[in-house]
Design an enzyme around this catalytic site. Structure first.
Site, PDB file in Angstrom:
ATOM      1  N   ARG A   8       0.120  25.927 -38.206  1.00 19.14           N
ATOM      2  CA  ARG A   8      -0.459  24.891 -37.191  1.00 19.14           C
ATOM      3  C   ARG A   8      -0.784  25.687 -35.988  1.00 19.14           C
ATOM      4  O   ARG A   8      -0.001  26.099 -35.084  1.00 19.14           O
ATOM      5  CB  ARG A   8       0.557  23.852 -37.082  1.00 19.14           C
ATOM      6  CG  ARG A   8       0.100  23.009 -36.097  1.00 19.14           C
ATOM      7  CD  ARG A   8       0.902  21.386 -35.936  1.00 19.14           C
ATOM      8  NE  ARG A   8       0.416  20.435 -37.276  1.00 19.14           N
ATOM      9  CZ  ARG A   8       0.384  19.057 -36.998  1.00 19.14           C
ATOM     10  NH1 ARG A   8       1.218  18.786 -36.096  1.00 19.14           N
ATOM     11  NH2 ARG A   8       0.232  18.593 -38.273  1.00 19.14           N
ATOM     12  N   ARG A  35       2.076  12.524 -48.106  1.00 15.47           N
ATOM     13  CA  ARG A  35       1.923  14.013 -47.722  1.00 15.47           C
ATOM     14  C   ARG A  35       2.843  15.067 -48.487  1.00 15.47           C
ATOM     15  O   ARG A  35       2.541  15.991 -48.825  1.00 15.47           O
ATOM     16  CB  ARG A  35       2.283  14.103 -46.092  1.00 15.47           C
ATOM     17  CG  ARG A  35       1.209  13.484 -45.281  1.00 15.47           C
ATOM     18  CD  ARG A  35       0.009  14.295 -45.054  1.00 15.47           C
ATOM     19  NE  ARG A  35       0.171  15.486 -44.650  1.00 15.47           N
ATOM     20  CZ  ARG A  35       0.197  16.104 -43.601  1.00 15.47           C
ATOM     21  NH1 ARG A  35       0.103  15.319 -42.555  1.00 15.47           N
ATOM     22  NH2 ARG A  35       0.291  17.435 -43.228  1.00 15.47           N
ATOM     23  N   HIS A  41      -7.929  19.353 -40.684  1.00 15.63           N
ATOM     24  CA  HIS A  41      -6.403  18.969 -41.112  1.00 15.63           C
ATOM     25  C   HIS A  41      -6.602  18.665 -42.475  1.00 15.63           C
ATOM     26  O   HIS A  41      -6.410  17.606 -43.123  1.00 15.63           O
ATOM     27  CB  HIS A  41      -6.103  17.793 -40.335  1.00 15.63           C
ATOM     28  CG  HIS A  41      -4.645  17.630 -40.380  1.00 15.63           C
ATOM     29  ND1 HIS A  41      -3.766  18.363 -40.949  1.00 15.63           N
ATOM     30  CD2 HIS A  41      -3.741  16.462 -39.556  1.00 15.63           C
ATOM     31  CE1 HIS A  41      -2.500  18.026 -40.821  1.00 15.63           C
ATOM     32  NE2 HIS A  41      -2.543  16.845 -40.055  1.00 15.63           N
ATOM     33  N   ASP A  85      -7.639   7.630 -35.804  1.00 18.26           N
ATOM     34  CA  ASP A  85      -6.738   8.480 -35.025  1.00 18.26           C
ATOM     35  C   ASP A  85      -6.556   8.404 -33.763  1.00 18.26           C
ATOM     36  O   ASP A  85      -7.477   7.792 -33.150  1.00 18.26           O
ATOM     37  CB  ASP A  85      -7.215  10.065 -35.803  1.00 18.26           C
ATOM     38  CG  ASP A  85      -6.045  10.969 -35.360  1.00 18.26           C
ATOM     39  OD1 ASP A  85      -5.074  10.639 -35.099  1.00 18.26           O
ATOM     40  OD2 ASP A  85      -6.486  12.414 -35.500  1.00 18.26           O
ATOM     41  N   GLN A 111      -3.859  16.531 -44.644  1.00 23.28           N
ATOM     42  CA  GLN A 111      -3.945  15.235 -44.374  1.00 23.28           C
ATOM     43  C   GLN A 111      -5.181  14.571 -45.103  1.00 23.28           C
ATOM     44  O   GLN A 111      -4.610  13.616 -45.769  1.00 23.28           O
ATOM     45  CB  GLN A 111      -4.251  15.152 -42.824  1.00 23.28           C
ATOM     46  CG  GLN A 111      -4.225  13.549 -42.493  1.00 23.28           C
ATOM     47  CD  GLN A 111      -3.016  12.791 -42.438  1.00 23.28           C
ATOM     48  OE1 GLN A 111      -2.122  13.557 -41.986  1.00 23.28           O
ATOM     49  NE2 GLN A 111      -2.836  11.741 -43.309  1.00 23.28           N
ATOM     50  N   CYS A 150      -3.669   8.851 -39.814  1.00 23.91           N
ATOM     51  CA  CYS A 150      -2.765   9.877 -40.196  1.00 23.91           C
ATOM     52  C   CYS A 150      -1.446   9.914 -39.356  1.00 23.91           C
ATOM     53  O   CYS A 150      -0.486  10.356 -39.915  1.00 23.91           O
ATOM     54  CB  CYS A 150      -3.411  11.059 -39.833  1.00 23.91           C
ATOM     55  SG  CYS A 150      -3.818  11.532 -38.160  1.00 23.91           S
TER      56      CYS A 150
END
Ligand code: CP
Ligand code: NVA
Length: 302
Positions: free
Chosen positions: A101, A288, A128, A220, A131, A260
């Site tokens: 990340r 996830r 991402h 988001d 996700q 998310c």
């Protein structure tokens, strides 16, 4: 040859179909699987905070029989000037895969180019993709299919939006992004997605136009990690892009709301919508775990 997962476009439609089916089998217990990570260690190299990505990967790795090692860049020699290239070369001698990340997508690309083991993007400023896999799984679970679905993405055209655009283009979903001009999704990603798309990818200014007839409404945060300096401008320009009951009422009663997470309740989404009957945000968060287990199995076996 090792396979990386830096963006949705690293997978084919067929591979995504396989991963979604595999994730569903893992979730339902139909096929709990073996322990493909027995005796193997996976590194988690995170420059930014995380709740879902870190914990779902750590738990998933454990459930697949492996060990996870959380690597804070400030606590390894990288923090004292060792290069990304040398770090990637060395970690590849110990680890079976690395999840990163990073602030900049270039860091993940550089790391992946020197690593000899699979590299997974656990979020960068541009993408991402983990996700988006969970998003696809959730949409199929809630709506029964992907092809022909209409997703309305409301708000900041960020990393999450970019990956959802790539995923929609590949899976034949029609995606309408409603965003202010300054905060639209990445132009290159939009262009590539449109040229290869099985579904239509549209960008509009008006959230009401985007949600009309939508099967899924997605939002988001307005201020992503690392954008704190721009917060004031973003919050002011995105003020009309809140997912609230008034906006939701413009879509069908069966429209599903996704986010998310983490959410800034009262900013991009209201409590009423997030905790309401159309919200599937916590199922989405759970997914996830299942999609990442399927992904790990797939990349390590490849
Ligand atoms: N959705 C997501 O990636 O959450 P975290 O930042 O908590 O990992
Ligand atoms: N767009 C958000 C997603 C967090 C999971 C961020 O990058 O901070």
């Amino acid at each position: 040859m090792k396979r990386d997962f830096l963006a949705i476009h690293d997978l084919t439609k067929k591979e995504i179909e396989y991963l979604l089916k595999r994730a569903l089998d893992l979730k339902s217990g139909a096929d709990p699987g073996k322990y493909p990570l027995t005796g193997k260690s996976i590194g988690l190299f995170f420059e930014k905070p995380s709740t879902r990505t870190r914990v779902s990967f750590e738990v998933g790795i454990f459930q697949l029989g492996g060990q996870s090692l959380y690597l804070n860049p400030r606590e390894i020699q990288l923090g004292r000037g060792e290069t990304i290239a040398d770090t990637a070369r060395v970690l590849s001698r110990y680890l079976t895969a690395v999840v990163l990340r990073t602030n900049s997508h270039n860091t993940i690309q550089e790391f992946a180019s020197f690593a000899t083991v699979p590299v997974i993007n656990g979020l960068s400023d541009l993408h991402h993709p983990c996700q988006a896999l969970a998003d696809l799984m959730t949409i199929r679970e809630k709506k029964g299919s992907l092809k022909g679905m209409h997703i309305a993405y409301i708000g900041d055209g960020n990393n999450v939006a970019n990956s959802l655009i790539e995923a929609s283009a590949l899976m034949g979903i029609n995606m309408v992004v409603a965003c202010p001009e300054d905060y639209c999704p990445d132009k290159g990603i939009l262009q590539r997605a449109r040229s290869s798309s099985e579904g239509a990818i549209t960008v509009v200014k008006d959230p009401a136009e985007a949600v009309a007839g939508a099967d899924v409404i997605y939002t988001d945060v307005w201020v992503s990690m690392g954008q704190e300096k721009e917060a004031e401008k973003k919050i002011s320009l995105l003020a009309d892009y809140q997912v609230n009951s008034a906006l939701l009422s413009r879509a069908g009663n069966d429209a599903v709301v996704l986010h998310c997470l983490p959410a800034h309740r009262g900013q991009e989404i209201t409590d009423e919508v997030m905790d309401g009957p159309q919200s599937a945000v916590f199922d989405q968060a759970e997914n996830r775990l299942h999609t990442e287990k399927a992904l790990l199995e797939f990349l390590i076996a490849s």
